[in-house]
Structure formats: structure tokens, C-alpha cells
Design an enzyme around this catalytic site. Structure first.
Site, PDB file in Angstrom:
ATOM      1  N   HIS A 171       0.812  -1.222   0.000  1.00  0.00           N
ATOM      2  CA  HIS A 171       0.000   0.000   0.000  1.00  0.00           C
ATOM      3  C   HIS A 171       0.842   1.266   0.000  1.00  0.00           C
ATOM      4  O   HIS A 171       0.327   2.347  -0.246  1.00  0.00           O
ATOM      5  CB  HIS A 171      -0.923   0.004   1.217  1.00  0.00           C
ATOM      6  CG  HIS A 171      -2.024  -1.000   1.102  1.00  0.00           C
ATOM      7  ND1 HIS A 171      -3.307  -0.661   0.763  1.00  0.00           N
ATOM      8  CD2 HIS A 171      -2.019  -2.347   1.233  1.00  0.00           C
ATOM      9  CE1 HIS A 171      -4.053  -1.756   0.711  1.00  0.00           C
ATOM     10  NE2 HIS A 171      -3.289  -2.800   0.997  1.00  0.00           N
ATOM     11  N   ASP A 385       3.330   9.537  -0.668  1.00  0.00           N
ATOM     12  CA  ASP A 385       2.146   8.795  -0.256  1.00  0.00           C
ATOM     13  C   ASP A 385       1.899   7.694  -1.278  1.00  0.00           C
ATOM     14  O   ASP A 385       1.996   7.951  -2.476  1.00  0.00           O
ATOM     15  CB  ASP A 385       0.931   9.747  -0.222  1.00  0.00           C
ATOM     16  CG  ASP A 385      -0.085   9.375   0.852  1.00  0.00           C
ATOM     17  OD1 ASP A 385      -0.124   8.193   1.242  1.00  0.00           O
ATOM     18  OD2 ASP A 385      -0.828  10.262   1.299  1.00  0.00           O
TER      19      ASP A 385
HETATM   20  P1  ADQ Z   1      -3.060   5.967   4.952  1.00  0.00           P
HETATM   21  O1  ADQ Z   1      -1.684   6.463   5.118  1.00  0.00           O
HETATM   22  O2  ADQ Z   1      -3.803   5.727   6.191  1.00  0.00           O
HETATM   23  O3  ADQ Z   1      -3.125   4.655   4.058  1.00  0.00           O
HETATM   24  P2  ADQ Z   1      -5.021   7.419   3.158  1.00  0.00           P
HETATM   25  O4  ADQ Z   1      -4.972   6.810   1.829  1.00  0.00           O
HETATM   26  O5  ADQ Z   1      -5.192   8.876   3.093  1.00  0.00           O
HETATM   27  O6  ADQ Z   1      -3.755   7.144   4.050  1.00  0.00           O
HETATM   28  O7  ADQ Z   1      -6.229   6.800   3.924  1.00  0.00           O
HETATM   29  C1  ADQ Z   1      -6.678   7.363   5.096  1.00  0.00           C
HETATM   30  C2  ADQ Z   1      -8.115   6.943   5.369  1.00  0.00           C
HETATM   31  O8  ADQ Z   1      -8.456   7.287   6.704  1.00  0.00           O
HETATM   32  C3  ADQ Z   1      -9.089   7.661   4.467  1.00  0.00           C
HETATM   33  O9  ADQ Z   1     -10.156   6.790   4.165  1.00  0.00           O
HETATM   34  C4  ADQ Z   1      -9.574   8.810   5.335  1.00  0.00           C
HETATM   35  O10 ADQ Z   1     -10.870   9.290   5.048  1.00  0.00           O
HETATM   36  C5  ADQ Z   1      -9.534   8.194   6.703  1.00  0.00           C
HETATM   37  N1  ADQ Z   1      -9.301   9.221   7.706  1.00  0.00           N
HETATM   38  C6  ADQ Z   1      -8.292  10.095   7.780  1.00  0.00           C
HETATM   39  N2  ADQ Z   1      -8.454  10.930   8.815  1.00  0.00           N
HETATM   40  C7  ADQ Z   1      -9.588  10.562   9.420  1.00  0.00           C
HETATM   41  C8  ADQ Z   1     -10.307  11.018  10.554  1.00  0.00           C
HETATM   42  N3  ADQ Z   1      -9.891  12.041  11.300  1.00  0.00           N
HETATM   43  N4  ADQ Z   1     -11.432  10.387  10.877  1.00  0.00           N
HETATM   44  C9  ADQ Z   1     -11.870   9.349  10.151  1.00  0.00           C
HETATM   45  N5  ADQ Z   1     -11.257   8.879   9.079  1.00  0.00           N
HETATM   46  C10 ADQ Z   1     -10.125   9.468   8.713  1.00  0.00           C
HETATM   47  C11 ADQ Z   1      -2.172   3.820   3.394  1.00  0.00           C
HETATM   48  C12 ADQ Z   1      -1.189   4.523   2.461  1.00  0.00           C
HETATM   49  C13 ADQ Z   1      -1.940   5.346   1.444  1.00  0.00           C
HETATM   50  C14 ADQ Z   1      -2.920   4.454   0.682  1.00  0.00           C
HETATM   51  C15 ADQ Z   1      -3.777   3.664   1.632  1.00  0.00           C
HETATM   52  C16 ADQ Z   1      -4.624   2.632   0.907  1.00  0.00           C
HETATM   53  O11 ADQ Z   1      -0.309   5.346   3.190  1.00  0.00           O
HETATM   54  O12 ADQ Z   1      -1.063   5.981   0.544  1.00  0.00           O
HETATM   55  O13 ADQ Z   1      -3.759   5.274  -0.113  1.00  0.00           O
HETATM   56  O14 ADQ Z   1      -2.974   2.953   2.580  1.00  0.00           O
HETATM   57  O15 ADQ Z   1      -3.818   1.831   0.107  1.00  0.00           O
END
Ligand code: ADQ
Length: 758
Positions: A171, A385
Site C-alpha cells: 500500500h 504517499d
Molecule cells: P493511509 O496512510 O492511512 O493509508 P489514506 O490513503 O489517506 O492514508 O487513507 C486514510 C483513510 O483514513 C481515508 O479513508 C480517510 O478518510 C480516513 N481518515 C483520515 N483521517 C480521518 C479522521 N480524522 N477520521 C476518520 N477517518 C479518517 C495507506 C497509504 C496510502 C494508501 C492507503 C490505501 O499510506 O497511501 O492510499 O494505505 O492503500
């Protein structure tokens, strides 16, 4: 109320293996506990996929240390909790995963730390996940392993369950080889991943980085996105595919939420609560240094300082989910972010209207959607990311086609979401300009950009992502063929001499050929004292003659050390010698391409030297316990020879050696005829022949072998190639001849056919 899960029924089964189970426990006011779905990128992604398979199992950690709960059912899935001790949380999870791998894989934004105890815990914990997955997977089932915490799991599952299809999805980014090379234990990580049939990445550049690391650090042959992994012992070469599958979100369900009257009402209320500003700028991230929150705040602070943005009519909302709070870099980040927010607010807020509304907490999906609906601009300014789901969630939340996404070019999402305002977050001036551009973008332009973004996100949702990955895995992972050695001939009946003659005739007409042969048992009778070996002089002479003909490359391939093979054959420099089952390659004639072999040969490291010394010590102990057994040492291997052990000694010593082999996951153990070889480099005769054929630009090859280790060559026979097994036994070769006399005649016949009079 969760119910106890039984082992899964046969049928269409998918086992997901991820660090966390998709649930958390929550304590209710009366002290009872319940399971609730936990947030996070992966969980959001897999939830919807699991609903579509007949039988779904998920192996992961339940979230608290010590005794795990019994397996249970939740949301139609069987959940299998893996045990993690407090020490594993500190070493495997917070340590190796999040303080070593995470920063290294994200461009070393902070310095990766490395401790050997963390590595030990990473190996041990990966093994626990692998065991559970291997126990849960049904026969010929599919196992899908996720993410950087579990990179050793694919190989560990394969070692136990060669029948299952294994996929791995990373990921997070995969770093360029120059950075990846810094990682101690880097080769173990690569080998762990190569246990999978399909290794998936977010971006094309990640897949390319991985393939480059495999080529450079392991020397394996790579053709486009297909990697040839040398088989262990008699197993054939396995093909592993590295491919790009950009992850997405459950787009339709997020889009549908925006129609929910209650969510719409919340969106309206949120704007009111923020003092009805003209513009709302939003950031939503886990509080992680990769997300570029500091850079974003710096740009925002400067825009307020220089008067480009008026805090009376524009508000920034920053939602920062608490994350990895016990890891030092995260503590520091939180302090810095909160200090900066405090400063900006001190300088620019008025009573009741903050310049930055900072929320250090988790929001539920409905609230999050309401926030996205009300945000005029969303800032995704990650320094690095894998994908970034927030960018896609914002787009899915805007069926009204309004709003502007500012997107870092260092987020995987930038490859797909090309209609966003892209930005280099390291360039604060660029970031400020992008924010201003977004704030002043006319509605028609917003509509045009958002329409294009929505087309991308609504079409390519998480279901499509998982389907594409699993479909590809089904295409390439054919476990039956991969796991079982190919058998083309059984028994010990030699082939019809006419069939042999016709194969030789065809082969002799091919413009460029490679003729290669095993040594012991093919060119020389097997004798008890290996140093007293007497090769057949006429067979060697025929090989020598062939090596002097145009368009013919000749190689001798043996399990013996190269120097030993050399001293027993005294071949001219036109014959290539390959020792230690492919791990040692002698000098090549000048017309062959040495660089092909350089990339395929595997070198020793101080770490491997130590490992080899430890193995030699243990084999010496085994041989002392079984008189007559002997240990031979080679540059990259130690070999236990048992043919002279007395009585049942040969069998007992072999058993002791194989029992010991189980404790050595990174060593290639090859049992042969009364020998067991422990090699610390991973190669095979098959890999050596493949490399030699390429180095000599051969259109076809002929190989003679008698041992199980020769099966790695026979199993990769191409259409024009000729594989000849010498003596009895099941084989992947297409032809069989009886003995060394037959080898001599065959080589002499080939000299005739290929020679000037042939
Ligand atoms: P993450 O680093 O966790 O994931 P991201 O892809 O942005 O990053 O996913 C975060 C998730 O958490 C999103 O669904 C977002 O809406 C949710 N989220 C964030 N802040 C929140 C909050 N305060 N309350 C509730 N929900 C919240 C890792 C990798 C990424 C990759 C994903 C999936 O780092 O690059 O996109 O896995 O593969």
C-alpha cells in the site's frame, strides 16, 4: 454478537492477511465489549470486496496484546486473530514496521532507525501470521497478503502451502534501489515478497523500483514485469509478476451518502458552526510526517501573514487523526503541528472565528462526507504517499461538481487525478500559488476539473481494483503446475534410439546452440571417494571438440565447487565451468556476454559467510554422530555426504540434516543422492543454464543430467531444447538414455552432425 468461526468450507475462498483485523473492541458503559469496524485506508478498501466472495477469512491482529480472542464471525467474514505480545508491538510494529520501513519507503523524510531485536521480532511475528494463514487457507485457495508489515509472509506461506495462490499488495511506495539498499536484511525482504505469485503496487514507479531491486540485489532474471525466481532444489523456476494496481475507494457509496438528508443537513450546519465563511479549505490526514501537514500550515501561515488570504472570510479546517503516538517522530510531529496551529491562531484568529480549526480526532464516515461536501478546497500535500484515499473521497463527495482538489505530485493519486491542481509541496511558494489559484477558481473551471476527476474516481472504484488484482492472480498463479515438479517420463526405460537421433539431428541444425552437461553420474561414474573420480576421456573430448565449433557454447554444470570441477576435468577455456549448482561460474570465452551472468550470479556477503560457518559447524556435529558421513565445504555451500555412513547411518544423518534445515528459512536446502546441500546463495542449475543460454545468445540448448538437481534445468525446456535424463527415475526431460556409455556415443554423434562433414 460474534459467533465462533469454524475452519472455512471449500468453495470460493479468499483469505486476507493484514496487520490489523478490520475491527476494534469498544467497551460499553456497562463494562461489556463489542466489536466495531475500525477506520483506515486498507479497511475501507477491503470491506466492500469481502462482501462479494463466497467465503471470506481475515487473518490479523485484534488490537490488544497477549491472549487473542477465539476466531469469530463478523459482517459475514471469519476473523482469525493473531497473537501479538507487548514486545512485538514495540519491536515488530512500532519498531521495524513504523520506525524502519515506513520512513525508508517514504523517501527517508525522517531517518529510519534499525535494531537487530526489531528484525528478530519482525521475522517471528510474520511467521505467526503466515502459520495462521496457512492453517486457514483451503486447498488451492487464494491468500492475499497486505502491506509492508508482512513482507516475509508470502514466502513463509509458500514454504508451508505450495498449493495456494499468493498475492501481495504494497500500500505504500516502494523506494528506489539506492534507498532500499540501505535496509539491513534487504535481500530477505525481497525473497519474502517473491514468495507471492503476484506483487502489486500503487504506481508504475513502485513496481519498477521493486523489479530493479530484485535484479540488482538478487541477480534474478527479469523480463519486463516478470521475474524468474530460481527453484529450490528440484523445483522449477517460478515466475513472479510485479504489476501496478492503483487502489481506490467505495466511490458509489460515498457519492450516495451526499444524497442523505441528514448528511446534507450536517454539511450546512458545519459551515454555520465555522461562522459562515466564504471559503473553507480542508486537510484530512492521519497525523503523519509523510502527509506534508507542516508544509501546508507553513504555506497557510504565510498567506495569512502577507495578507493574500483574509481570515475573516476564509477558514482552514485541519483534521488530523491520532496515529502511532508512541513512535518518537510522531510525538515530535504532533508537538510541531500543534505549536504552529497555536501560533497561526494567536496571530490571525478573532474571537469565535479561528484561522485554523484543528481537530485531533477521528470522524465517522458521515461526518467526513459532510466535511468534504462543505469544503471549497481540499489540500492533499503529501511529501510521499502510496495513493492517498482522501483525494479520491473528496472527489466522490462532490456530485455537485464544485470544489477544487490541490494534489501533491508525490501522492500516488497524482498519476490518475490529472485534472487536480498539482503541486510540489516542498516548494512553499508553489504551494501558496496553488492554494490561491484554487481559492479563486471560477465555478465553471471547477466544474470542468471536477467532472474529469469524478469520471476517473467513479469508474475506478475499490471493487474494480480488487477484481483486477484477483483476476490477474488467477491468471498467473497456477499452483498445481508451480508446486509439483513437471514429470514427462517415468520408470527407467531408455527412449527409442530413433527419437534420440531425430532430436539430435534437429538440434544440430540450429544456428546457435548451448550444449551443457552435469558431471558426476553423466560424464564420470559415481564413486565413493569423490576425489578419485574418473571422467570418461572420450566424452570430455567430444565436448572439447564441440566447444571449438562456430555457434556452439559448451558448459559443464556441477554441484562440485568450481575449483574441484576444474581440477578433475582440465577443460580448455572454450568450455564454461559452473560449480556449486550454479552459484559459481568460471571464466567465459570472450564472445559470450559476461554481463548477463554478472547480474545472475550471486555473491557472498559477510552475513552469508557467518551463516555458512554456523551451518558447517552443525553439519560437522551431525557427521560426527554418524560415522562415515562427511562434510564438504564450498564457497557458498556446505554439503553433507552420507553415502559412506555405516548401517542406517546414511538415512539417520540425512534425517538429522533435513530436520536442521527446517530452522533455516533463508538457506536453499537441496537433497540429492545421499547428499544434502545447504546453499547460502539462491540459485540452481536451471537458473545457470537460463543465464548461460542468454549469455551465449543460444537459440536452443541440450542438457544431460542424472540427478534431482538437474530437474531444475529440464523443467524449463523450451520448444527447440533437448533435455536428456541419464539413468532411471521420474524426470521432466523428454528423452532418457541409459548410462555413461550412451552419453559418450550421443556426444560423439553430435560432433559428427554438427561438424563440417555432418
Ligand atoms: P493511509 O496512510 O492511512 O493509508 P489514506 O490513503 O489517506 O492514508 O487513507 C486514510 C483513510 O483514513 C481515508 O479513508 C480517510 O478518510 C480516513 N481518515 C483520515 N483521517 C480521518 C479522521 N480524522 N477520521 C476518520 N477517518 C479518517 C495507506 C497509504 C496510502 C494508501 C492507503 C490505501 O499510506 O497511501 O492510499 O494505505 O492503500
Amino acid at each position: 454478537m460474534p459467533t465462533a468461526a469454524s475452519r472455512p468450507d471449500p468453495g470460493h475462498q479468499l483469505v486476507v492477511v493484514a496487520n490489523r483485523l478490520p475491527v476494534d473492541t469498544r467497551t460499553l458503559p456497562d463494562g461489556a465489549t463489542e466489536w466495531v469496524t475500525s477506520p483506515g485506508g486498507l479497511v475501507t478498501a477491503m470491506e466492500s470486496v469481502m462482501r462479494t466472495v463466497e467465503s471470506g477469512a481475515w487473518v490479523g491482529w485484534a488490537g490488544s496484546p497477549g491472549e487473542p480472542p477465539e476466531p469469530f464471525e463478523a459482517d459475514g467474514m471469519s476473523l482469525y486473530p493473531v497473537r501479538l505480545e507487548q514486545e512485538d508491538i514495540e519491536r515488530y510494529y512500532e519498531g521495524f514496521s513504523n520506525a524502519t520501513l515506513w520512513p525508508l519507503y517514504h523517501d527517508v523524510i525522517v531517518d529510519p532507525e534499525f535494531h537487530r531485536t526489531w528484525w528478530g521480532s519482525y521475522v517471528g511475528t510474520n511467521r505467526r501470521f503466515a502459520r495462521e494463514a496457512a492453517a486457514v487457507a483451503e486447498e488451492h485457495g487464494t491468500v492475499w497478503v497486505h502491506d509492508y508489515q508482512l513482507q516475509l509472509v508470502p514466502r513463509m506461506i509458500r514454504d508451508e502451502r505450495s498449493d495456494v495462490r499468493i498475492g501481495f499488495f504494497n500500500h505504500i511506495p516502494f523506494p528506489p534501489v539506492e534507498l532500499f539498499s540501505q535496509l539491513p536484511k534487504r535481500n530477505q525482504i525481497l525473497r519474502g515478497l517473491l514468495g507471492a505469485d503476484l506483487v502489486g503496487f500503487q504506481r508504475e514507479s513502485d513496481a519498477q523500483n521493486f523489479v530493479a531491486a530484485v535484479r540488482k540485489l538478487l541477480g534474478y532474471h527479469v523480463d519486463g514485469q516478470t521475474i524468474s525466481v530460481p527453484g529450490l532444489g528440484a523445483a522449477p523456476v517460478r515466475e513472479v509478476v510485479a504489476q501496478t494496481f492503483p487502489i481506490s475507494i467505495d466511490s458509489a457509496s460515498i457519492s450516495a451518502l451526499t444524497e442523505d438528508p441528514e448528511v446534507r443537513e450536517r454539511a450546512v450546519q458545519l459551515r454555520k458552526d465555522l461562522g459562515d465563511p466564504q471559503k473553507i479549505v480542508l486537510g484530512v490526514d492521519r497525523l503523519d510526517y509523510t502527509k506534508g501537514i507542516r508544509h501546508r500550515l507553513k504555506a497557510w501561515g504565510e498567506l495569512l501573514d502577507d495578507g493574500s488570504v483574509d481570515p475573516q472570510d476564509t477558514v482552514m479546517v485541519q483534521v488530523a487523526t491520532p496515529s502511532r503516538e508512541r513512535v518518537e517522530a510522531y510525538k515530535q510531529l504532533r508537538d510541531e503541528v500543534e505549536l504552529t496551529v497555536g501560533r497561526i491562531n494567536g496571530d490571525h484568529s478573532s474571537i469565535g472565528r479561528p484561522a485554523v480549526s484543528y481537530q485531533h480526532r477521528s470522524f465517522d464516515r458521515r461526518d467526513m462526507t459532510a466535511l468534504f461536501m462543505t469544503a471549497d478546497v481540499v489540500l492533499v500535500t503529501a511529501l510521499r504517499d502510496g495513493m492517498n484515499l482522501v483525494a479520491k473521497e473528496y472527489v466522490a463527495s462532490r456530485p455537485d461538481l464544485q470544489g477544487v482538489l490541490v494534489l501533491s505530485e508525490f501522492a500516488g493519486a497524482a498519476d490518475e487525478l490529472r485534472a487536480a491542481v498539482t503541486v510540489n509541496p516542498h516548494d512553499i511558494d508553489d504551494l501558496k500559488a496553488a492554494i490561491l489559484r484554487a481559492l479563486t477558481m471560477p465555478p465553471e473551471e471547477q466544474e470542468e476539473s471536477m467532472r474529469s476527476l469524478r469520471h476517473q474516481v467513479m469508474e475506478n472504484d475499490v471493487q474494480a481494483w480488487a477484481h483486477a488484482f484477483l483476476h490477474e492472480l488467477e491468471q498467473i498463479g497456477r499452483p498445481e503446475q508451480v508446486a509439483k515438479p513437471v514429470i514427462r517420463l517415468t520408470g527407467d526405460e531408455p527412449s527409442d534410439p530413433e527419437a534420440v537421433e531425430s532430436a539430435l539431428r534437429d538440434f544440430a541444425t540450429v544456428p546457435r546452440i548451448l550444449v551443457a552437461s552435469d558431471f558426476d553420474g553423466v560424464l564420470a561414474p559415481i564413486v565413493a571417494d569423490r576425489d578419485a573420480v574418473q571422467p570418461d576421456p572420450e566424452a570430455l573430448m567430444a565436448l572439447r571438440d564441440l566447444s571449438e565449433m562456430p555457434g556452439v557454447a559448451v558448459a559443464l554444470v556441477s554441484g562440485r565447487a568450481l575449483s574441484n570441477l576444474d581440477s578433475h576435468t582440465s577443460m580448455p577455456s572454450s568450455v564454461v565451468l559452473v560449480g556449486s549448482h550454479g552459484a559459481e561460474v568460471g571464466a567465459l570465452p570472450p564472445w559470450m556476454q559476461a554481463e548477463v551472468l554478472d547480474s545472475a550470479a550471486l555473491t557472498m556477503s559477510p552475513e552469508k559467510e557467518d551463516l555458512l560457518a554456523a551451518i558447517t559447524g552443525n553439519l560437522n556435529r551431525i557427521s560426527r554422530a554418524h560415522p562415515g558421513a562427511e562434510v564438504e565445504t564450498k564457497p557458498a555451500a556446505a554439503v553433507l555426504h552420507t553415502r559412506n555412513a555405516r548401517g542406517r547411518g546414511s538415512i539417520n544423518a540425512t534425517e538429522a540434516a533435513l530436520e536442521y534445515a527446517v530452522t533455516l528459512p533463508d538457506v536453499t536446502v537441496t537433497p540429492g543422492k545421499e547428499v544434502v546441500e545447504f546453499s547460502v546463495v539462491h540459485t540452481s542449475k536451471g537458473a545457470a543454464i537460463d543465464a548461460l543460454a542468454r549469455a551465449s545468445a543460444a537459440d536452443a540448448w541440450l542438457y544431460l543430467g542424472d540427478d534431482v538437481t538437474d530437474e531444475s534445468v529440464f523443467s524449463q525446456l523450451g520448444e527447440g531444447d533437448v533435455g536428456i535424463k541419464v539413468g532411471g527415475g521420474d524426470t521432466a526431460a523428454r528423452l532418457r538414455i541409459e548410462d555413461i556409455d550412451a552419453v559418450r556415443s550421443l556426444l560423439q554423434r553430435l560432433v559428427e552432425l554438427r561438424g563440417p562433414q555432418g
